[in-house]
Design a protein around this motif. Structure first.
Motif, PDB file in Angstrom:
ATOM      1  N   UNK A 142       0.773  -1.211  -0.026  1.00  0.00           N
ATOM      2  CA  UNK A 142       0.164  -0.088   0.129  1.00  0.00           C
ATOM      3  C   UNK A 142       0.976   1.214   0.021  1.00  0.00           C
ATOM      4  N   UNK A 143       0.314   2.186  -0.674  1.00  0.00           N
ATOM      5  CA  UNK A 143       1.268   3.463  -0.467  1.00  0.00           C
ATOM      6  C   UNK A 143       1.620   3.884   0.715  1.00  0.00           C
ATOM      7  N   UNK A 144       1.012   3.766   1.743  1.00  0.00           N
ATOM      8  CA  UNK A 144       1.402   4.336   3.139  1.00  0.00           C
ATOM      9  C   UNK A 144       2.319   3.377   3.713  1.00  0.00           C
ATOM     10  N   UNK A 145       2.182   2.274   3.246  1.00  0.00           N
ATOM     11  CA  UNK A 145       3.492   1.315   3.912  1.00  0.00           C
ATOM     12  C   UNK A 145       4.475   1.369   3.058  1.00  0.00           C
ATOM     13  N   UNK A 146       4.416   1.623   1.952  1.00  0.00           N
ATOM     14  CA  UNK A 146       5.783   2.048   1.137  1.00  0.00           C
ATOM     15  C   UNK A 146       6.666   3.201   1.448  1.00  0.00           C
ATOM     16  N   UNK A 147       5.821   4.344   1.771  1.00  0.00           N
ATOM     17  CA  UNK A 147       6.131   5.488   2.615  1.00  0.00           C
ATOM     18  C   UNK A 147       6.794   5.123   3.647  1.00  0.00           C
ATOM     19  N   UNK A 148       6.254   4.508   4.588  1.00  0.00           N
ATOM     20  CA  UNK A 148       6.760   4.251   5.810  1.00  0.00           C
ATOM     21  C   UNK A 148       7.978   3.437   5.911  1.00  0.00           C
ATOM     22  N   UNK A 149       8.207   2.380   4.806  1.00  0.00           N
ATOM     23  CA  UNK A 149       9.387   1.620   4.573  1.00  0.00           C
ATOM     24  C   UNK A 149      10.704   2.740   4.334  1.00  0.00           C
ATOM     25  N   UNK A 150      10.433   3.897   3.337  1.00  0.00           N
ATOM     26  CA  UNK A 150      11.254   4.675   2.844  1.00  0.00           C
ATOM     27  C   UNK A 150      11.565   5.497   4.227  1.00  0.00           C
ATOM     28  N   UNK A 151      10.776   5.892   4.755  1.00  0.00           N
ATOM     29  CA  UNK A 151      11.021   6.661   6.101  1.00  0.00           C
ATOM     30  C   UNK A 151      12.007   5.950   7.056  1.00  0.00           C
ATOM     31  N   UNK A 152      11.694   4.480   7.383  1.00  0.00           N
ATOM     32  CA  UNK A 152      12.515   4.073   8.188  1.00  0.00           C
ATOM     33  C   UNK A 152      13.867   3.653   7.662  1.00  0.00           C
ATOM     34  N   UNK A 153      14.020   3.358   6.413  1.00  0.00           N
ATOM     35  CA  UNK A 153      15.167   3.349   5.829  1.00  0.00           C
ATOM     36  C   UNK A 153      16.046   4.398   5.893  1.00  0.00           C
ATOM     37  N   UNK A 154      15.620   5.501   5.673  1.00  0.00           N
ATOM     38  CA  UNK A 154      16.060   7.031   5.899  1.00  0.00           C
ATOM     39  C   UNK A 154      16.714   7.161   7.123  1.00  0.00           C
ATOM     40  N   UNK A 155      15.732   6.811   8.410  1.00  0.00           N
ATOM     41  CA  UNK A 155      16.196   7.101   9.566  1.00  0.00           C
ATOM     42  C   UNK A 155      17.512   5.963   9.830  1.00  0.00           C
ATOM     43  N   UNK A 156      17.110   4.796   9.718  1.00  0.00           N
ATOM     44  CA  UNK A 156      18.202   4.030  10.026  1.00  0.00           C
ATOM     45  C   UNK A 156      19.706   4.131   9.481  1.00  0.00           C
ATOM     46  N   UNK A 157      19.660   4.880   8.280  1.00  0.00           N
ATOM     47  CA  UNK A 157      20.825   5.158   7.678  1.00  0.00           C
ATOM     48  C   UNK A 157      21.372   6.527   7.682  1.00  0.00           C
ATOM     49  N   UNK A 158      20.667   7.239   8.576  1.00  0.00           N
ATOM     50  CA  UNK A 158      21.131   8.678   8.497  1.00  0.00           C
ATOM     51  C   UNK A 158      22.140   8.965   9.807  1.00  0.00           C
ATOM     52  N   UNK A 159      22.414   7.786  10.212  1.00  0.00           N
ATOM     53  CA  UNK A 159      23.272   8.128  11.506  1.00  0.00           C
ATOM     54  C   UNK A 159      24.690   8.178  11.138  1.00  0.00           C
TER      55      UNK A 159
END
Length: 47
Positions: free
Chosen positions: A30-47
């Protein structure tokens, strides 16, 4: 109003790069799930 195709391509490429999921698997999200995965990946890799 539809979701911009360029944005969809960016999301698919981003998730595929990090999770190695298939195109079909990513597009089946679903669109919202895809956007959520993008946000989670960004958060995990921004350190």
């Amino acid at each position: 109003m539809s979701y911009p195709l360029d944005r969809l391509h960016q999301e698919v490429a981003f998730i595929a790069l990090h999770f190695h999921w298939t195109l079909e698997d990513i597009l089946n999200l679903e669109h919202r799930d895809r956007r959520r995965w993008v946000q989670e990946i960004q958060a995990a890799t921004s350190h």
